[in-house]
Design a protein around this motif. Structure first.
Motif, mmCIF file in Angstrom:
data_model
loop_
_atom_site.group_PDB
_atom_site.id
_atom_site.type_symbol
_atom_site.label_atom_id
_atom_site.label_comp_id
_atom_site.label_asym_id
_atom_site.label_seq_id
_atom_site.Cartn_x
_atom_site.Cartn_y
_atom_site.Cartn_z
ATOM 1 N N LEU A 381 0.819 -1.213 0.000
ATOM 2 C CA LEU A 381 0.000 0.000 0.000
ATOM 3 C C LEU A 381 0.852 1.261 0.000
ATOM 4 C CD1 LEU A 381 -2.973 -0.854 2.379
ATOM 5 C CD2 LEU A 381 -2.779 -1.129 -0.094
ATOM 6 N N ILE A 382 2.001 1.217 0.657
ATOM 7 C CA ILE A 382 2.883 2.388 0.674
ATOM 8 C C ILE A 382 3.325 2.715 -0.754
ATOM 9 C CG2 ILE A 382 5.091 3.287 1.495
ATOM 10 C CD1 ILE A 382 4.743 1.524 3.983
ATOM 11 N N GLY A 383 3.756 1.704 -1.489
ATOM 12 C CA GLY A 383 4.183 1.925 -2.864
ATOM 13 C C GLY A 383 3.053 2.405 -3.742
ATOM 14 N N LEU A 384 1.849 1.874 -3.521
ATOM 15 C CA LEU A 384 0.692 2.272 -4.327
ATOM 16 C C LEU A 384 0.338 3.740 -4.081
ATOM 17 C CD1 LEU A 384 -1.416 1.145 -6.291
ATOM 18 C CD2 LEU A 384 -2.849 0.586 -4.320
ATOM 19 N N LYS A 385 0.329 4.154 -2.826
ATOM 20 C CA LYS A 385 0.007 5.550 -2.517
ATOM 21 C C LYS A 385 1.098 6.493 -3.018
ATOM 22 C CE LYS A 385 -2.740 4.345 1.573
ATOM 23 N NZ LYS A 385 -2.840 4.440 3.047
ATOM 24 N N ARG A 386 2.334 6.077 -2.876
ATOM 25 C CA ARG A 386 3.445 6.907 -3.361
ATOM 26 C C ARG A 386 3.308 7.135 -4.864
ATOM 27 N NH1 ARG A 386 7.247 10.852 -3.211
ATOM 28 N NH2 ARG A 386 9.354 10.171 -3.798
ATOM 29 N N ALA A 387 2.988 6.087 -5.623
ATOM 30 C CA ALA A 387 2.833 6.223 -7.072
ATOM 31 C C ALA A 387 1.637 7.093 -7.415
ATOM 32 C CB ALA A 387 2.697 4.834 -7.701
ATOM 33 N N ALA A 388 0.543 6.954 -6.668
ATOM 34 C CA ALA A 388 -0.644 7.759 -6.953
ATOM 35 C C ALA A 388 -0.348 9.242 -6.761
ATOM 36 C CB ALA A 388 -1.787 7.315 -6.045
ATOM 37 N N LEU A 389 0.359 9.586 -5.696
ATOM 38 C CA LEU A 389 0.701 10.994 -5.473
ATOM 39 C C LEU A 389 1.618 11.523 -6.578
ATOM 40 C CD1 LEU A 389 1.282 10.913 -1.613
ATOM 41 C CD2 LEU A 389 -0.579 12.084 -2.823
ATOM 42 N N LEU A 390 2.570 10.703 -7.021
ATOM 43 C CA LEU A 390 3.462 11.135 -8.099
ATOM 44 C C LEU A 390 2.697 11.315 -9.401
ATOM 45 C CD1 LEU A 390 6.592 8.917 -7.365
ATOM 46 C CD2 LEU A 390 6.441 11.399 -7.150
ATOM 47 N N LEU A 391 1.743 10.432 -9.689
ATOM 48 C CA LEU A 391 0.961 10.571 -10.916
ATOM 49 C C LEU A 391 0.055 11.796 -10.847
ATOM 50 C CD1 LEU A 391 0.113 6.849 -11.708
ATOM 51 C CD2 LEU A 391 1.597 8.377 -12.998
ATOM 52 N N GLN A 392 -0.411 12.128 -9.671
ATOM 53 C CA GLN A 392 -1.149 13.381 -9.538
ATOM 54 C C GLN A 392 -0.256 14.565 -9.873
ATOM 55 O OE1 GLN A 392 -2.557 13.200 -5.490
ATOM 56 N NE2 GLN A 392 -4.498 12.231 -6.068
ATOM 57 N N GLU A 393 1.014 14.475 -9.501
ATOM 58 C CA GLU A 393 1.950 15.575 -9.726
ATOM 59 C C GLU A 393 2.399 15.670 -11.177
ATOM 60 O OE1 GLU A 393 6.579 16.702 -8.511
ATOM 61 O OE2 GLU A 393 5.417 15.318 -7.258
ATOM 62 N N VAL A 394 2.757 14.550 -11.781
ATOM 63 C CA VAL A 394 3.397 14.607 -13.099
ATOM 64 C C VAL A 394 2.455 14.296 -14.251
ATOM 65 C CG1 VAL A 394 5.570 13.912 -12.034
ATOM 66 C CG2 VAL A 394 4.149 12.167 -13.116
ATOM 67 N N ALA A 395 1.238 13.754 -13.960
ATOM 68 C CA ALA A 395 0.322 13.397 -15.044
ATOM 69 C C ALA A 395 -1.072 13.953 -14.827
ATOM 70 C CB ALA A 395 0.258 11.863 -15.193
ATOM 71 N N GLY A 396 -1.267 14.762 -13.787
ATOM 72 C CA GLY A 396 -2.580 15.370 -13.550
ATOM 73 C C GLY A 396 -3.650 14.384 -13.153
ATOM 74 N N ALA A 397 -3.287 13.206 -12.678
ATOM 75 C CA ALA A 397 -4.254 12.157 -12.375
ATOM 76 C C ALA A 397 -5.085 12.507 -11.150
ATOM 77 C CB ALA A 397 -3.532 10.828 -12.159
ATOM 78 N N THR A 398 -6.278 11.962 -11.098
ATOM 79 C CA THR A 398 -7.136 12.068 -9.913
ATOM 80 C C THR A 398 -7.519 10.667 -9.463
ATOM 81 O OG1 THR A 398 -9.104 12.256 -11.312
ATOM 82 C CG2 THR A 398 -8.079 14.308 -10.576
ATOM 83 N N VAL A 399 -7.574 10.478 -8.144
ATOM 84 C CA VAL A 399 -7.960 9.179 -7.591
ATOM 85 C C VAL A 399 -9.463 9.035 -7.727
ATOM 86 C CG1 VAL A 399 -7.944 7.731 -5.546
ATOM 87 C CG2 VAL A 399 -6.024 9.264 -6.000
ATOM 88 N N ALA A 400 -9.892 7.994 -8.436
ATOM 89 C CA ALA A 400 -11.309 7.856 -8.787
ATOM 90 C C ALA A 400 -12.041 6.841 -7.931
ATOM 91 C CB ALA A 400 -11.428 7.446 -10.264
ATOM 92 N N ALA A 401 -11.349 6.070 -7.107
ATOM 93 C CA ALA A 401 -12.011 5.034 -6.317
ATOM 94 C C ALA A 401 -11.136 4.686 -5.131
ATOM 95 C CB ALA A 401 -12.268 3.796 -7.186
ATOM 96 N N PRO A 402 -11.738 4.081 -4.122
ATOM 97 C CA PRO A 402 -10.914 3.643 -2.989
ATOM 98 C C PRO A 402 -9.933 2.549 -3.422
ATOM 99 C CG PRO A 402 -13.263 3.582 -2.454
ATOM 100 C CD PRO A 402 -13.166 3.786 -3.922
ATOM 101 N N ILE A 403 -8.886 2.367 -2.626
ATOM 102 C CA ILE A 403 -7.932 1.284 -2.884
ATOM 103 C C ILE A 403 -8.618 -0.055 -2.655
ATOM 104 C CG2 ILE A 403 -5.863 0.146 -1.984
ATOM 105 C CD1 ILE A 403 -4.651 2.861 -1.489
ATOM 106 N N VAL A 404 -8.418 -0.958 -3.608
ATOM 107 C CA VAL A 404 -8.866 -2.336 -3.443
ATOM 108 C C VAL A 404 -7.689 -3.130 -2.890
ATOM 109 C CG1 VAL A 404 -9.786 -4.378 -4.584
ATOM 110 C CG2 VAL A 404 -10.434 -2.099 -5.387
ATOM 111 N N ASP A 405 -7.857 -3.772 -1.746
ATOM 112 C CA ASP A 405 -6.756 -4.492 -1.106
ATOM 113 C C ASP A 405 -7.229 -5.879 -0.696
ATOM 114 O OD1 ASP A 405 -4.414 -5.221 0.118
ATOM 115 O OD2 ASP A 405 -4.723 -4.011 1.918
ATOM 116 N N GLU A 406 -6.909 -6.874 -1.520
ATOM 117 C CA GLU A 406 -7.260 -8.258 -1.222
ATOM 118 C C GLU A 406 -6.089 -8.897 -0.475
ATOM 119 O OE1 GLU A 406 -10.148 -9.802 -1.733
ATOM 120 O OE2 GLU A 406 -10.980 -7.921 -2.481
#
Length: 818
Positions: A381-406
């Motif tokens: 989860l740490i790696g997933l959140k780190r990547a999401a924040l970076l994609l928000q910064e460098v690609a303008g991404a927005t988080v569209a759904a909660p994290i799915v964690d099986e």
């Protein structure tokens, strides 16, 4: 594995130079094999500083040149001739001093030297941006707006920092250090300084989503944890310069901002990620499942692969594979320039599953490298959140759904018992419990319980302190007490373990058996000292080599999953693969070869059982030595090969083997050498048929030794004897015998006849001619006699020689030539 020091310092604050960090890491088991200096601009703008133009006048002998005086802050005013049209008094400029090496944007590097230009001295150069590699413009010199003082290094003004890259030879057991954060954790324990994860506190996800992507784990044993996150409004494009610079520093090429972020997080945290184009996920469902036997799947490299039932795949709702789990993505589901919705995968896959898939499909990636060795399930989860924040910064991404964690079965810490007296016993030195506790804490190993055994068996025995440790899952190689002690010793420092003046053992062992590896090394040195070169060939070879030579098919060990018809069987003999090496060299005009190889042969026995045999083989072909003006080179002979074989046997304790004619399917004559009536070596000329089949154009001498038997019967050949006090005596005989009589037979007759005084038998000439009679040949043989107790008398010598003559006549039908 490459580690950027500049990147590493974002995770652990340290000002120690790269060389010192390299020594620390090497001492703890992360061997730094090299350190590479990286510069943003070639040369690092060394010798280039800021300056101020004090005066500017026209050159008296050149209309387009100006004569300036420049202050560079060192107290000396320099005269510099400048050809730029925009130079003027009062400007802040970039000045290359005498001795500076400049690397322009185009063209070859050049060095600044004091010179005369049209008769006037010039002590440097006022630079344009293309002249120092900062751009393409050559319209004029760079004019700066700055308050920084004259003499300030230009690299500091432009913010051109340098970096050092550590090349670490990562051993398979150190999966915990396969990232910048992993190395930072190691340095935390070595430097006693805190390290930190990247800040992910800014990550926020919505509570609900309109079209979430569901995840189904159909094989939780192969994928114990699988997490994913849906991102929208993604703008795929080039990464910013800082991100590209990070990736280039460790040898990666930037691709696009989405892929670059996944690679960045992989090398920063050690957590592999994969980005899917969410619009290509049919049914908005991810299924983590085993593949269907034989189904086709095209990977990102455009290769169509046939999947096996044991392959773990990431599939869509219909079960269509989109990626090989932990190894490689699919061609159709990857991120492209048209992608706007991304499903970001972060998982923990079972190492054995990923390793088998990678081996089956011959795929090795940065992700599989880490999954195969074991990643940290707590980093998912740490790696997933780190990547999401970076994609928000460098690609303008927005988080569209909660994290799915099986994560059906939590992977916890491993409990390991540590007895403190055991630490001293294995290390060989007392380490204070406080220091051990500190090391364990720095390595994230917690002490969950402390026990003391108060029941003493003797008055002198001290209570045994035992700690129950909790080892985090990222320490995949720490599962036993000995592993924990190794961790303690790594950080404590091998160099801190003192060598005692008198080493001792706690028990006496039996005298060890000879070490086969040492014997092998000694034999290799013996052959190498005679000019032989060692080769290593593939144990897998072509079955046609043996089928055409009549090798029974039922004895061949065939591969079930071979990829090439030329590599489909385990070799029953080393000869064909050695002849391939000879052919390769001869075809490249390397004709004079002396080679040897240690290797195994493989055969199938009745009942489906298999057997392996270790062999030593020796090859001799071409000339004995290069031709020189002093002597012509002769062809290699059987006797040279036999001499090498006999030296090997003698070094192993078998100095005087007997012989008989060879019976070998690949040899056209030669001898089988016997020791203790056991065939131990076969040597002779490779048959012309075999040479032709393998396209070898010159004769080859070949010897094959039964290495397994020689190791079982090995005798220490080093025997110390007192130097003889009395001289040896030589006597010669010329024996005419039938052509069928071998020298070995004559030698055996001589040794049976005289066992005390006869030291050596040698043949120094062999002659055949019509004057000897049909079917006859003559051996000229020398006999060396010596008595260790006294000088031999003529009477004793004659007695021995007469008995030898008598036995040669009786047992070999010899005629003594007088």
């Amino acid at each position: 594995m490459k580690i950027s020091l500049d990147w590493l310092r974002t995770l652990i604050p340290t000002d120690k130079p790269a060389e010192e960090i390299g020594k620390l890491l090497t001492g703890s088991g992360l061997e730094v094999e090299g350190i590479e200096e990286l510069e943003s601009v070639p040369g690092g703008l060394r010798g280039v500083v800021l300056g101020t133009v004090l005066t500017r006048e026209k050159h008296p002998d050149a209309d387009k040149l100006s004569v300036t005086t420049v202050d560079v802050g060192d107290g000396t005013i320099r005269q510099i001739v400048c050809g730029a049209p925009n130079v003027a008094a009062g400007q802040r400029v970039v000045v290359a001093l005498d001795g500076a090496m400049l690397y322009p944007s185009e063209g070859e590097p050049f060095k600044i030297k004091k010179s005369k230009i049209r008769g006037l001295a010039s002590e440097g150069m006022i630079c344009a941006e293309d002249e120092i590699g900062l751009g393409q413009s050559h319209a004029g010199i760079m004019v700066l707006t700055t308050d920084q003082p004259n003499g300030t290094p230009a690299a500091e003004y432009f913010g051109l920092g340098s970096d050092a890259v550590l090349e670490i030879g990562l051993t398979p057991n150190r999966a915990d250090a396969a990232s910048h954060y992993g190395v930072a954790r190691e340095l935390r324990a070595l430097l006693r300084q805190p390290c930190h994860l990247p800040d992910i506190s800014g990550f926020h996800a919505p509570v609900t989503a309109a079209a979430p992507i569901a995840v189904t784990l159909e094989d939780a044993a192969a994928a114990p944890r699988y997490a994913g996150l849906l991102l929208e409004n993604v703008q795929v494009g080039p990464s910013p310069e800082w991100l590209q610079r990070r990736l280039r520093s460790i040898g990666l090429s930037p691709i696009n901002n989405v892929v670059d972020v996944t690679n960045f997080v992989l090398h920063e945290l050690g957590q592999p990620l994969h980005a899917f184009d969410a619009d290509q996920i049919t049914g908005n469902q991810i299924r983590v499942k085993r593949a269907t036997e034989g189904e086709k799947f095209t990977t990102l490299d455009g290769t169509e692969r046939t999947l096996r039932a044991e392959d773990l795949v990431i599939a869509d709702a219909h079960g269509t594979p989109m990626a090989l789990a932990g190894v490689f993505g699919g061609k159709t589901s990857g991120v492209s320039e048209a992608t706007t919705r991304v499903f970001l995968e972060s998982a923990y896959f079972a190492p054995a599953v990923v390793r088998k898939t990678g081996q089956t499909h011959q795929l090795k990636t940065d992700a599989s490298f880490r999954f195969e060795r074991g990643t940290d399930p707590n980093m998912v989860l740490i790696g997933l959140k780190r990547a999401a924040l970076l994609l928000q910064e460098v690609a303008g991404a927005t988080v569209a759904a909660p994290i799915v964690d099986e994560y059906p079965a939590h992977i916890g810490h491993t409990a390991v018992r540590l007895r403190l007296p055991r630490v001293e016993k294995l290390v060989g030195q007392f380490i204070a419990p406080e220091r051990i506790r500190q090391i364990l804490t720095d390595l994230d190993i917690l002490i969950s319980e402390e026990l003391t055994d108060e029941q003493l068996t003797t008055d002198n025995q001290q209570p045994t302190t035992t700690w129950i440790l909790s080892v985090p899952p990222h320490k995949v190689d720490v599962t036993r007490e000995a592993d924990v002690i190794e961790e303690i010793l790594r950080i404590y420092g091998y160099n801190h373990v003192a060598l005692r003046p008198h080493n001792s053992a706690s028990y006496l062992a039996q005298f060890p058996n000879p070490d086969p590896e040492i014997i092998r090394q000694n034999t290799a040195r013996l052959l190498s000292g005679q000019g032989f070169s060692e080769i290593i060939t593939n144990s897998i070879t072509n079955s046609l080599y043996f089928e055409k030579e009549g090798e029974p098919d039922e004895t061949l060990v065939r591969l079930l999953n071979f990829n090439s018809a030329e590599l489909n069987v385990m070799r029953p003999s080393l000869l064909p693969s050695g002849l391939e090496v000879i052919r390769h060299n001869v075809n490249r005009r390397q004709r004079d070869l002396k080679l040897y190889e240690f290797g195994k042969t493989y055969r199938q026995k009745a009942g489906g059982q298999y057997e392996e045999h270790n062999k030593l083989v020796i090859y001799l072909t071409g000339n004995t030595a290069p031709e020189t003006w002093q002597q012509k080179s002769d062809k290699s002979t059987y006797h040279q090969l036999a001499g090498a074989v006999q030296q090997v046997l003698a070094s192993l304790g078998f100095p005087q083997p007997t012989s008989q004619p060879v019976q070998h399917p690949y040899l056209a004559g030669g001898l089988t050498l016997l020791a203790q009536n056991q065939p131990v070596a076969q040597l002779g000329a490779v048959s012309a048929q075999v040479l032709k089949r393998l396209d070898v154009s010159q004769p080859v001498w070949y010897a094959e030794l039964d290495w397994d038997w020689l190791m079982r019967k090995y005798k220490n050949a080093l025997v110390a004897r007192e130097l003889p006090k009395f001289p040896e005596v030589r006597r010669d005989l010329s024996l005419v015998v039938d052509k069928t009589i071998t020298f070995d037979q004559l030698q055996q007759i001589a040794r049976r006849t005289e066992k005390k005084l006869l030291q050596q038998v040698n043949v120094f000439d062999v002659y055949e001619g019509d004057n000897l009679g049909q079917g006859k040949k003559s051996y000229s043989v020398s006999f060396f006699l010596q008595d260790p107790a006294q000088t031999l008398t003529d009477q004793a010598i004659d007695s021995v020689m007469n008995r030898l003559i008598q036995q040669f006549e009786q047992q070999a039908g010899a005629v003594i030539r007088r």
